[in-house]
Design an enzyme around this catalytic site. Structure first.
Site, PDB file in Angstrom:
ATOM      1  N   LEU A 400       0.792  -1.220   0.000  1.00  0.00           N
ATOM      2  CA  LEU A 400       0.000   0.000   0.000  1.00  0.00           C
ATOM      3  C   LEU A 400       0.828   1.276   0.000  1.00  0.00           C
ATOM      4  O   LEU A 400       0.433   2.277   0.559  1.00  0.00           O
ATOM      5  CB  LEU A 400      -0.946  -0.014   1.220  1.00  0.00           C
ATOM      6  CG  LEU A 400      -1.745  -1.320   1.371  1.00  0.00           C
ATOM      7  CD1 LEU A 400      -2.405  -1.394   2.731  1.00  0.00           C
ATOM      8  CD2 LEU A 400      -2.792  -1.439   0.273  1.00  0.00           C
ATOM      9  N   CYS A 401       2.010   1.228  -0.649  1.00  0.00           N
ATOM     10  CA  CYS A 401       2.848   2.426  -0.731  1.00  0.00           C
ATOM     11  C   CYS A 401       3.182   2.983   0.635  1.00  0.00           C
ATOM     12  O   CYS A 401       3.373   4.179   0.800  1.00  0.00           O
ATOM     13  CB  CYS A 401       2.178   3.525  -1.560  1.00  0.00           C
ATOM     14  SG  CYS A 401       2.520   3.381  -3.289  1.00  0.00           S
ATOM     15  N   ASN A 402       3.184   2.131   1.624  1.00  0.00           N
ATOM     16  CA  ASN A 402       3.501   2.607   2.956  1.00  0.00           C
ATOM     17  C   ASN A 402       4.430   1.581   3.592  1.00  0.00           C
ATOM     18  O   ASN A 402       4.017   0.758   4.411  1.00  0.00           O
ATOM     19  CB  ASN A 402       2.209   2.778   3.777  1.00  0.00           C
ATOM     20  CG  ASN A 402       2.459   3.563   5.039  1.00  0.00           C
ATOM     21  OD1 ASN A 402       3.362   3.247   5.795  1.00  0.00           O
ATOM     22  ND2 ASN A 402       1.674   4.590   5.262  1.00  0.00           N
TER      23      ASN A 402
END
Ligand code: PLP
Length: 861
Positions: A400-402
């Site tokens: 999740l791009c995190n």
């Protein structure tokens, strides 16, 4: 807590409160595209309202907007509108134009890069120092690469507090601290107090509000407590336009921007090029200094309508905040309550201990979670995503791009993650569970127009497929062998034979009475051709382009041609068209082309030199397929005897590495083996064949297809769920064709009282075919995906049979139907033993409709 009807209305504080109308009314009118969809990826982007696009279109068709950098009337109009929108946007965030300026950029990431570039130029020799919170989006993490004076990732809020308290002004470097106001992974909202506290210590702050502002107001009215830099993307609030902003606090940042070195059209007053190299930067405002090149002026005008529409529909961001808070709280409660009949919780939610769904200062409308089976095993996130897609439920999965937030939530250390990378884990791939632990999470996020039904549909979907209730009998995936029948094994015969000359296109049915050759790599001519995308060089698949099912290849052996016909499917008005290519390989109209292969689902496309196909250069050939599919593509043929590389990630390799399917594959960029985990590289023990996307031969049982259809019919008449899908479920039985098998085996029920033996093939270890008893080994079960939902006659995607398969044919999270097979290696021993007599044996390697099929059983060995 399940609340329905009027009772619900009386105790639902915030649910569409302050909206112009009931949210369902707004949905129906403004978001027709969401009609049959459960859209739960508002953190990716929220959809735009129909009236916004209509008003914008009208504005463009009634006004002439020129490039803002000129004096003409049309140009002046653009300039005027930009000035107005800039002010209106500042006011949207309660930011006074005396204290703040707003710089239009492409998106949040561009805003972050602009800050990075500026600080890098402030003091080129010693650079700047950078601190960031672990919950940061990838775009904030990347900024550290420009921080010459070093960087630090703060792992907890406590670390930030401690550092803030003691971070005096001793350091002579320019220092920047950044963090997200809301984590885009799990919706946690971080304290806003750090901006003010750090200003006292002379640390600049960059606040990433991209995720926050989509469902919350942002109030910059108190400038002294505000961040120095604020980055955001408007599409996350309004759905459109694709535009971002960097809001800067003028008093603390103006001097920095003067030092930025780059200039472009729009940011300078005069530039000398011949002779002395001199330029004068614009100094009228910060945005004049920073907005290089022509502004996206049409998008900025659209932003005006976006704010207007949003206010007209929802009243204010506070209303949206209250609405989404209510829904998120409700969704969270229902997900937490999901429990298997044996008491095991089905849903693990990744929530920070100090967030509370009641409290909008600590939690936003995003929930990250994973599912667990009743046997306490993790359900692969991609399996859930696939099945959700079949039910038109759109969610997000992965890291999740995190990176920091995900690793922390899932408990992965850096060294473990490096090891996973070495073993092949990539962003967006399907390595869902490694070493018994999930590598990513599922994420659902809500927006202004989310409603109760969205929540109900998601929870209902999880209950239906992933929660074992005592009422649903556990159907054993492998049938019990009826020993009474086992003596009579010649009841099976070949009902039909299909080859798929062009990969992912329609079938060519081998005519009755014709013997067809079986080679080591499968039935002759099977998947010998493919369609490749002219832009990416990748092989096209029906999963992405369902219309490929309507491309019908016909092998005309008498005339020596492959004739390809397209038929319109549902739209029968479409003209039938056909084209022929020679079966001869001498054709001069082909050029060798290296094939691009994805090493994982979405990421790292490796243009390999390992496989080269022969591409047809004729414009007529590419036009034929391009026109029909609406995607630029052309036909290509695998070279003869290239079948080994064609199965480059070969099923054979996977079979021999059952326990550690990835460990022998050195991925590009792999880290050296970690000595700490020498034997811990044991990844989930899985069926080896689940990793191969192609096997030589696929065998399907008619009796199993019949049983599946009975089950589909039965659930149709007994279920009365609320989703629209069900009304159309009648008549959802499927033809054997959807399974795209090569050999369909049926049973002849000669004796009265005989019954079919569905799924008996699960127990087969091999079969012998025809009079010569040609040996095929059964390699394993075929893992299914949404592709079985493409009706092979209409090219239309439906939700069956995948929904029913997922309920009745799931083993270890994988949906299984059909068996992979290949010529037994035993067949080739004959070749080696008997060079001279091999012709005879080769001739016998054929199969025909009607051939008897004699299975051997796993437990016979
Ligand atoms: C979406 C998002 C970004 C990135 O936004 P882009 O528009 O892709 O640049 C950054 N940070 C957070 C918290 C986000 O949610």
């Amino acid at each position: 807590m399940m609340l329905e009807g009027p009772e619900r209305d009386s105790i639902t504080p915030g649910y569409c409160k302050g909206y112009s109308q009931d949210v369902d009314v707004i949905r129906a009118r403004e978001y027709p595209l969401l009609n049959d969809i459960t859209y739960l990826d508002h953190a990716g982007t929220t959809p735009y309202a129909k009236s916004l696009v209509e008003k914008f279109a009208q504005e463009l068709t009634t006004n002439l907007f020129g490039n803002p950098h000129s004096m003409s009337a049309s140009s002046q109009l653009s300039t005027r509108r930009i000035d107005d929108v800039r002010l209106r946007t500042l006011r949207f965030f309660n930011a006074s134009p005396d204290e703040f300026d707003l710089v239009f950029v492409a998106n949040t990431t561009a805003a972050v890069k602009l800050v990075a570039e500026t600080l890098r130029d402030v003091d080129e020799s010693s650079g700047f120092w950078y601190g960031y919170h672990v919950d940061s989006h990838t775009s904030l993490v990347g900024l550290r690469e420009l921080a010459k004076a070093g960087s630090r990732c703060f792992l907890t809020d406590g670390e930030v507090d401690a550092w803030t308290a003691g971070s005096g002004s001793g350091d002579h470097h320019t220092r920047l601290f950044s963090y997200p106001a809301q984590s885009n992974m799990n919706g946690r909202r971080l304290p806003l107090r750090w901006c003010e506290a750090l200003r006292r210590s002379n640390v600049l702050t960059l606040l990433d509000v991209a995720s926050l502002v989509s469902t919350s107001p942002l109030d910059l009215s108190n400038a002294s407590a505000a961040p120095d830099f604020t980055a955001l993307s408007f599409y996350k609030i309004f759905g459109f336009p694709d535009l971002g902003a960097l809001i800067v606090r003028k008093s603390t940042t103006a001097h920095l921007f003067q030092r930025r070195r780059y200039f472009g059209g729009g940011t300078v007053d005069m530039v000398l090029t011949a002779g002395s190299q001199w330029h004068a930067k614009k100094d009228s405002s910060i945005h004049d200094l920073l907005e290089d090149g022509t502004l996206p002026f049409h998008n900025i005008i659209a932003l005006d309508f976006a704010m207007e529409t949003h206010q007209r529909l929802y009243g204010s961001m506070s209303n949206v905040s209250a609405h989404t808070r209510f829904l998120a709280m409700w969704l969270h409660d229902r997900l937490s309550d999901l429990t298997h009949a044996n008491g095991v919780k089905a849903c693990e939610i990744y929530k920070s201990v100090d967030s509370d769904f009641m409290d909008t200062t600590t939690q936003g409308a995003i929930i990250a979670f994973n599912l667990r089976s009743s046997r306490n095993r993790w359900v692969g996130k991609s399996d859930v995503e696939k099945l959700a897609a079949v039910r038109n439920i759109q969610i997000r999965s992965g890291s999740l791009c995190n990176p920091g937030g995900t690793a922390l939530s899932l408990g992965w250390s850096s060294s473990e993650l490096r090891r996973n990378y070495s073993l092949g884990l990539r962003c967006g791939d399907e390595h869902d569970v490694m070493g018994g632990r999930p590598t990513g999470a599922l994420r659902v996020s809500l927006g202004a127009m989310s409603n109760m039904k969205d929540v109900d549909t998601l929870v209902g979907f999880i209950e239906e497929f992933y929660v074992d209730s005592s009422t649903r009998p556990i159907i054993p995936i492998t049938p019990l062998l009826n020993r009474g029948d086992s003596t009579d094994r010649s009841r099976f015969y070949v009902e039909s034979l299909c080859v798929y000359p062009i990969k992912s296109c329609g079938a060519f049915r081998v005519p009755d009475g014709m013997r067809w050759e079986i080679k080591r790599e499968g039935l002759a001519c099977d998947r010998e051709w493919c369609l490749i995308h002219q832009g990416t060089g990748m092989v096209l698949s029906q999963k992405k382009y369902p219309r490929m099912a309507l491309i019908h290849p016909f092998l005309d052996l008498d005339r020596g041609v492959l004739r390809i016909t397209t038929c319109g499917g549902m739209a029968s008005s479409e003209q039938k068209k056909s084209i022929e290519v020679s079966l001869s390989r001498e054709a001069s109209n082909m050029v060798p082309t290296p094939l691009c292969q994805k090493s994982t689902k979405k990421s790292s496309i490796v243009c390999g030199d390992q496989v080269t196909v022969q591409t047809y250069v004729s414009p007529a050939v590419s036009a034929f397929f391009t026109d029909f599919l609406g995607v630029p593509c052309t036909l290509a043929r695998f070279p003869p005897q290239s079948y080994a590389p064609r199965y480059a990630q070969s099923w054979r390799e996977h079979i021999t590495t059952t326990d550690t399917p990835y460990s022998n594959q050195a991925m590009p960029g792999a880290f050296p083996q970690d000595p700490l985990f020498p034997s811990a590289t044991r990844v989930e023990k899985r069926n080896p064949l689940l990793l191969a996307n192609e096997s030589p031969i696929l065998l399907i049982s008619r009796s199993s297809v019949n049983r599946l259809n009975e089950t589909i019919k039965a659930t149709t008449t007994t279920t009365t769920t609320t989703t629209e899908h069900n009304s159309s479920r009648l008549g959802k039985t499927v033809a054997a064709d959807v399974f795209r098998g090569n050999i369909v085996v049926a049973e002849s029920l000669s004796h009265a009282g005989d019954t079919e033996q569905p799924y008996i093939e699960d127990l087969w270890s091999g079969v012998r075919l025809g009079a010569h008893g040609l040996h095929l080994d059964i390699l394993g079960s075929c893992q299914r995906c949404q592709m079985v939902c493409v009706d092979q006659f209409s090219g239309v995607r439906r939700d069956e049979p995948f929904s029913t398969l997922a309920k009745t044919r799931k083993s270890d999270g994988k949906v299984l139907f059909g068996r992979h097979a290949a010529l037994s290696s035993w067949e080739f021993h004959h070749d080696d033993d008997n060079e001279t007599g091999s012709n005879l044996i080769v001739d016998s390697r054929t199969v025909m409709v009607g051939d008897i099929v004699v299975p051997s059983y796993l437990n016979d060995e």
